[in-house]
Design a protein around this motif. Structure first.
Motif, PDB file in Angstrom:
ATOM      1  N   GLY A  63      40.184 -41.627 -26.852  1.00 23.85           N
ATOM      2  CA  GLY A  63      40.492 -40.675 -27.913  1.00 23.85           C
ATOM      3  C   GLY A  63      41.321 -39.530 -27.373  1.00 23.85           C
ATOM      4  N   GLY A  64      42.500 -39.299 -27.978  1.00 23.51           N
ATOM      5  CA  GLY A  64      43.345 -38.160 -27.599  1.00 23.51           C
ATOM      6  C   GLY A  64      43.746 -38.226 -26.136  1.00 23.51           C
ATOM      7  N   LEU A 114      34.694 -44.442 -32.041  1.00 25.24           N
ATOM      8  CA  LEU A 114      35.349 -45.386 -31.132  1.00 25.24           C
ATOM      9  C   LEU A 114      34.534 -45.680 -29.865  1.00 25.24           C
ATOM     10  CD1 LEU A 114      37.747 -47.000 -30.082  1.00 25.24           C
ATOM     11  CD2 LEU A 114      38.909 -44.845 -29.576  1.00 25.24           C
ATOM     12  N   GLY A 142      47.076 -40.838 -23.098  1.00 30.65           N
ATOM     13  CA  GLY A 142      45.917 -41.641 -23.492  1.00 30.65           C
ATOM     14  C   GLY A 142      45.660 -42.770 -22.509  1.00 30.65           C
ATOM     15  N   THR A 143      44.799 -43.698 -22.940  1.00 35.70           N
ATOM     16  CA  THR A 143      44.397 -44.835 -22.108  1.00 35.70           C
ATOM     17  C   THR A 143      44.561 -46.111 -22.916  1.00 35.70           C
ATOM     18  OG1 THR A 143      42.701 -43.430 -21.122  1.00 35.70           O
ATOM     19  CG2 THR A 143      42.451 -45.802 -20.783  1.00 35.70           C
ATOM     20  N   SER A 169      42.729 -39.017 -23.244  1.00 34.91           N
ATOM     21  CA  SER A 169      41.669 -39.723 -22.519  1.00 34.91           C
ATOM     22  C   SER A 169      42.040 -40.059 -21.078  1.00 34.91           C
ATOM     23  CB  SER A 169      41.282 -40.994 -23.277  1.00 34.91           C
ATOM     24  OG  SER A 169      42.392 -41.838 -23.393  1.00 34.91           O
ATOM     25  N   ASP A 212      48.427 -44.880 -21.115  1.00 28.65           N
ATOM     26  CA  ASP A 212      49.485 -45.346 -22.028  1.00 28.65           C
ATOM     27  C   ASP A 212      50.850 -44.859 -21.531  1.00 28.65           C
ATOM     28  OD1 ASP A 212      49.577 -42.649 -22.697  1.00 28.65           O
ATOM     29  OD2 ASP A 212      48.722 -42.910 -24.691  1.00 28.65           O
ATOM     30  N   ASP A 218      51.282 -48.757 -26.380  1.00 28.90           N
ATOM     31  CA  ASP A 218      50.512 -48.718 -27.631  1.00 28.90           C
ATOM     32  C   ASP A 218      51.414 -48.136 -28.721  1.00 28.90           C
ATOM     33  OD1 ASP A 218      50.487 -46.189 -26.488  1.00 28.90           O
ATOM     34  OD2 ASP A 218      48.432 -45.732 -27.046  1.00 28.90           O
TER      35      ASP A 218
END
Ligand SMILES: Nc1nc2c(ncn2[C@@H]2O[C@H](COP(=O)(O)OP(=O)(O)OP(=O)(O)O)[C@@H](O)[C@H]2O)c(=O)[nH]1
Ligand SMILES: C=C(OP(=O)(O)O)C(=O)O
Length: 275
Positions: free
Chosen positions: A157-158, A83, A140-141, A160, A135, A183
């Motif tokens: 990822g995870g 990613l 997350g982001t 983040s 998020d 998300d």
């Protein structure tokens, strides 16, 4: 004040492998839904006053063709190293080939995204060299922005959110931006996105899998559902057994999987809807 202009970089794995955490809730329509989320995300993003263009990083030819039709510039997933490598590649392409200044990486799974909320987030990000939005869960982001000439340095990822904060990016909060932060990874996330209101492609895809139980005979383990347009469709014992249910009551919302189209459309699986 001039409106800041960002080129967005949106990553998408080949839909066949994307959104694995959604499988329990949506079954065989998972790849179609992963692409629908991305198409609704791109469509909404391109309608934000702060978005100059969208670069989609995606290796899947069919998905790439649809993303291009939605208005994205689609580039291959080089160097095929996950990613963050894909996001770096997208940001470099945006600057070298499209002449972009400010860039922002954004999740491809924001089916409820509203252009005005994205405008609010990008406007808030603009004063800072690097800024990010966490998020809804705060783990997350969903968006990481970098101003003109500033390296994006994505660490998605995870968990983040913590990595992006530690990297010196400014966290944008609080903001009225629920649809940017929403998300969708799981069936529960999808239920919240539906309550916010999802884009047309996601809605159409979900419409293909949703119905209401109409009749059910325990003796033959068969019956009928009503599609949301009012059409009745029969299901047989094999379809009922494939869904793993013990019984069905008229009025229950169900998820169906089908094959064939029009008059030939046949239910291959029926189960309760869990989102
Ligand atoms: N182009 C590209 N996109 C990726 C890659 N890995 C992940 N993504 C995308 O980045 C976003 C977040 O990825 P993940 O959380 O790992 O995967 P996901 O498909 O959202 O969901 P899960 O399979 O449930 O983990 C999604 O839009 C993915 O499609 C990659 O290697 N290349
Ligand atoms: C990749 C990320 O998100 P998710 O795994 O929730 O899609 C992230 O938040 O960095």
């Amino acid at each position: 004040m001039t409106t800041p202009q960002y080129t967005l970089v949106i990553p998408l794995k080949p839909p066949a492998t994307a959104k694995s955490r959604l499988a329990p809730a949506v079954g065989a329509l998972r790849p179609e839904l992963a692409l629908a989320f991305a198409l609704d995300t791109v469509d909404a993003a391109l309608r934000s006053a702060c978005v100059a263009g969208v670069v989609a990083v995606c290796d899947d030819p069919a998905a790439g063709a649809e993303l291009a039709l939605a208005g994205a510039v689609v580039i291959p997933d080089a160097p095929a190293a996950g990613l963050n490598a894909a996001l770096n590649h997208g940001a470099e392409y945006a600057r070298s080939a499209l002449g972009a200044g400010a860039v922002a990486a954004m999740s491809a799974d924001l089916p409820a995204l509203l252009p005005a909320e994205l405008t609010r987030v990008l406007t808030a990000a603009h004063p800072f060299p690097r800024a990010f939005l966490a998020d809804t869960q705060g783990v997350g982001t969903v968006l990481l922005a970098a101003g003109a000439g500033v390296r994006l340095a994505p660490a998605f990822g995870g968990e983040s959110r913590a990595r992006h904060a530690a990297s010196g990016a400014v966290e944008l909060t609080p903001l009225d931006a629920a649809t940017v932060r929403r998300d969708v990874d799981t069936g529960a996330d999808l239920a919240v996105a539906l309550a916010l209101g999802v884009g047309p492609r996601t809605l159409a895809t979900l419409g293909r899998m949703q119905a209401t139980a109409y009749t059910y005979s325990p003796d033959s383990r068969s019956g009928q559902v009503l599609l949301d347009d009012g059409t009745a469709l029969k299901f047989d014992a094999a379809a009922f057994d494939a869904g793993g249910l013990r019984l069905l009551r008229p009025g229950q919302r169900v998820r169906i999987e089908t094959e064939g189209e029009g008059g030939e459309r046949r239910i291959t699986l029926i189960t309760l809807q869990t989102f």
